[in-house]
Write an enzyme that holds these catalytic residues in place. Structure first.
Site, PDB file in Angstrom:
ATOM      1  N   ASN A 258      13.210   5.705  -1.027  1.00 11.95           N
ATOM      2  CA  ASN A 258      11.790   6.025  -0.879  1.00 11.95           C
ATOM      3  C   ASN A 258      11.320   6.045   0.574  1.00 11.95           C
ATOM      4  OD1 ASN A 258       8.735   5.793  -1.660  1.00 11.95           O
ATOM      5  ND2 ASN A 258       9.161   3.951  -0.467  1.00 11.95           N
TER       6      ASN A 258
ATOM      7  N   GLY B  60       0.787  -1.226   0.000  1.00 15.65           N
ATOM      8  CA  GLY B  60       0.000   0.000   0.000  1.00 15.65           C
ATOM      9  C   GLY B  60       0.815   1.271   0.000  1.00 15.65           C
TER      10      GLY B  60
ATOM     11  N   THR C  35      16.389   9.680   9.905  1.00 14.53           N
ATOM     12  CA  THR C  35      15.917   8.569   9.075  1.00 14.53           C
ATOM     13  C   THR C  35      15.811   8.962   7.608  1.00 14.53           C
ATOM     14  OG1 THR C  35      14.655   7.636  10.919  1.00 14.53           O
ATOM     15  CG2 THR C  35      14.012   6.952   8.700  1.00 14.53           C
TER      16      THR C  35
ATOM     17  N   ILE D 122       3.941   3.850  -1.771  1.00 14.46           N
ATOM     18  CA  ILE D 122       4.428   4.246  -3.093  1.00 14.46           C
ATOM     19  C   ILE D 122       5.575   3.333  -3.526  1.00 14.46           C
ATOM     20  CG2 ILE D 122       5.488   6.107  -4.425  1.00 14.46           C
ATOM     21  CD1 ILE D 122       4.078   8.086  -2.555  1.00 14.46           C
TER      22      ILE D 122
ATOM     23  N   TYR E 254      10.620  21.583  19.404  1.00 13.73           N
ATOM     24  CA  TYR E 254      10.293  20.718  18.269  1.00 13.73           C
ATOM     25  C   TYR E 254       8.980  21.100  17.597  1.00 13.73           C
ATOM     26  CZ  TYR E 254       9.412  16.343  15.696  1.00 13.73           C
ATOM     27  OH  TYR E 254       9.150  15.395  14.729  1.00 13.73           O
TER      28      TYR E 254
ATOM     29  N   ASP F 143      17.146  -0.771   8.688  1.00 10.35           N
ATOM     30  CA  ASP F 143      16.549   0.191   9.606  1.00 10.35           C
ATOM     31  C   ASP F 143      17.342   1.491   9.481  1.00 10.35           C
ATOM     32  OD1 ASP F 143      15.616   1.754  11.664  1.00 10.35           O
ATOM     33  OD2 ASP F 143      15.887   0.251  13.235  1.00 10.35           O
ATOM     34  N   LEU F 144      16.747   2.476   8.831  1.00 12.58           N
ATOM     35  CA  LEU F 144      17.452   3.719   8.547  1.00 12.58           C
ATOM     36  C   LEU F 144      17.657   4.597   9.784  1.00 12.58           C
ATOM     37  CD1 LEU F 144      15.710   4.468   5.169  1.00 12.58           C
ATOM     38  CD2 LEU F 144      18.165   4.078   5.463  1.00 12.58           C
TER      39      LEU F 144
ATOM     40  N   SER G 117       9.279  15.840  -1.117  1.00 12.46           N
ATOM     41  CA  SER G 117       7.875  16.190  -0.923  1.00 12.46           C
ATOM     42  C   SER G 117       7.684  17.683  -1.142  1.00 12.46           C
ATOM     43  CB  SER G 117       7.448  15.828   0.506  1.00 12.46           C
ATOM     44  OG  SER G 117       6.200  16.399   0.839  1.00 12.46           O
TER      45      SER G 117
END
Length: 318
Positions: free
Chosen positions: A111, A34, A132, A36, A182, A84-85, A161
């Site tokens: 991605n 599901g 990440t 991209i 933050y 795992d980034l 984006s």
């Protein structure tokens, strides 16, 4: 320039670019059902890539998307890669695994990403979205590139984006005072700007050695990346109505999953855009005019590269 439009689907694009896809060796990060990345993998797999590496944090999730691909295309040559980034140890282990393969990859689609999440940090203490979305991909990409014969050519696609316009890279305080000030949207914007600057750097540093890199906005689409948002946030942003239905205002550029994945595939395979190395793409077109100036600025790109090397504790000279 590319002949595709905002309405072009992954099916149309893959069929048209089938000659480029056939025999390619592609790695996609953030491949989940599901998503991209998952859609791009499914569509690409139908046109005989020599190798399709599906990378993500959870092996169970990777097996689910692999099963979907095999059900559709039994002959697809897939490989699963746990990555795992948010952990530089995991990134280095995954890169070693890729570099040990008998065949080098020629397309890397970065991605994977997270969006507008509560404050958190990576294993190394970096704000989670920046750590990440950018630092993780920066390290993984360079660990792979530094072991590759670049003269053979490689394409690096960085999924950014429209959200990059929410903020530049905060060189003076990328960690938001360790969370004390933050703002989840500014943090997201910072990470997406960094994705674009990374492509600028790759084109500048490695363009004459065979590396092509593009960043892109795939369009607005509701996937698992928005799972941290509450309905009232969607409504406040104007993206949804109060009943939860999507606001299909054309200016919002809502895309189907297939249309969103199409820009990833065009960026990876369309030979007609290669003269625009380092550029930003929107709706299957190179469109630097849609980018914030700070997100394509070569000086910012160089400054980010130096910061990124510092944060991963390793320099990459080519």
């Amino acid at each position: 320039m590319t002949r595709y439009t905002a309405q072009s689907t992954s099916e149309e694009v893959c069929k048209d670019l089938s000659g480029q896809i056939q025999g390619s060796r592609v790695l996609i990060t953030g491949v989940t059902p599901g998503s991209i990345g998952g859609e791009a993998a499914l569509q690409i797999s139908r046109y005989s890539p020599a190798l399709l590496i599906l990378a993500g944090r959870a092996i169970e999730t990777l097996r689910a998307i692999e099963d979907a691909i095999k059900a559709d295309t039994p002959s697809a040559n897939t490989k699963l890669l746990t990555l795992d980034l948010s952990s530089q140890e995991s990134i280095r282990k995954a890169a070693d695994e890729v570099n040990a393969l008998p065949e080098q990859i020629d397309i890397l689609i970065n991605n994977a990403g997270t969006m507008a999440i509560p404050y958190g940090v990576t294993k190394e203490g970096l704000e989670l979205q920046f750590g990440t979305n950018h630092i993780g991909h920066f390290l993984f990409t360079n660990l792979v590139l530094s072991k590759k014969d670049l003269s053979c050519g490689i394409k690096v696609v960085n999924v950014s984006s429209l959200g990059h316009k929410r903020g530049p890279v905060r060189f003076y305080d990328y960690n938001f005072q360790d969370g004390k000030c933050y703002d989840k949207w500014q943090a997201y914007g910072q990470s997406k700007t960094a994705n674009m600057l990374f492509s600028v750097s790759l084109a500048e540093k490695l363009g004459d050695k065979g590396v092509k890199s593009f960043s892109l906005y795939p369009g607005r689409i509701e996937t698992g990346i928005g799972r941290h948002l509450k309905l009232e946030e969607w409504v406040k942003a104007g993206w949804k109505h109060e009943d939860g239905s999507i606001n299909h205002d054309l200016d919002l550029n809502w895309r189907s999953l297939s249309q969103a994945a199409a820009t990833l595939i065009v960026a990876a395979y369309d030979p007609s855009i290669e003269g625009s190395n380092g550029s930003y793409m929107v709706n299957n077109q190179v469109n630097n005019g849609e980018a914030a100036d700070y997100a394509l600025d070569p000086k910012n790109a160089e400054r980010l590269w130096a910061l990124s090397e510092e944060l991963v504790g390793q320099k990459f000279s080519y």
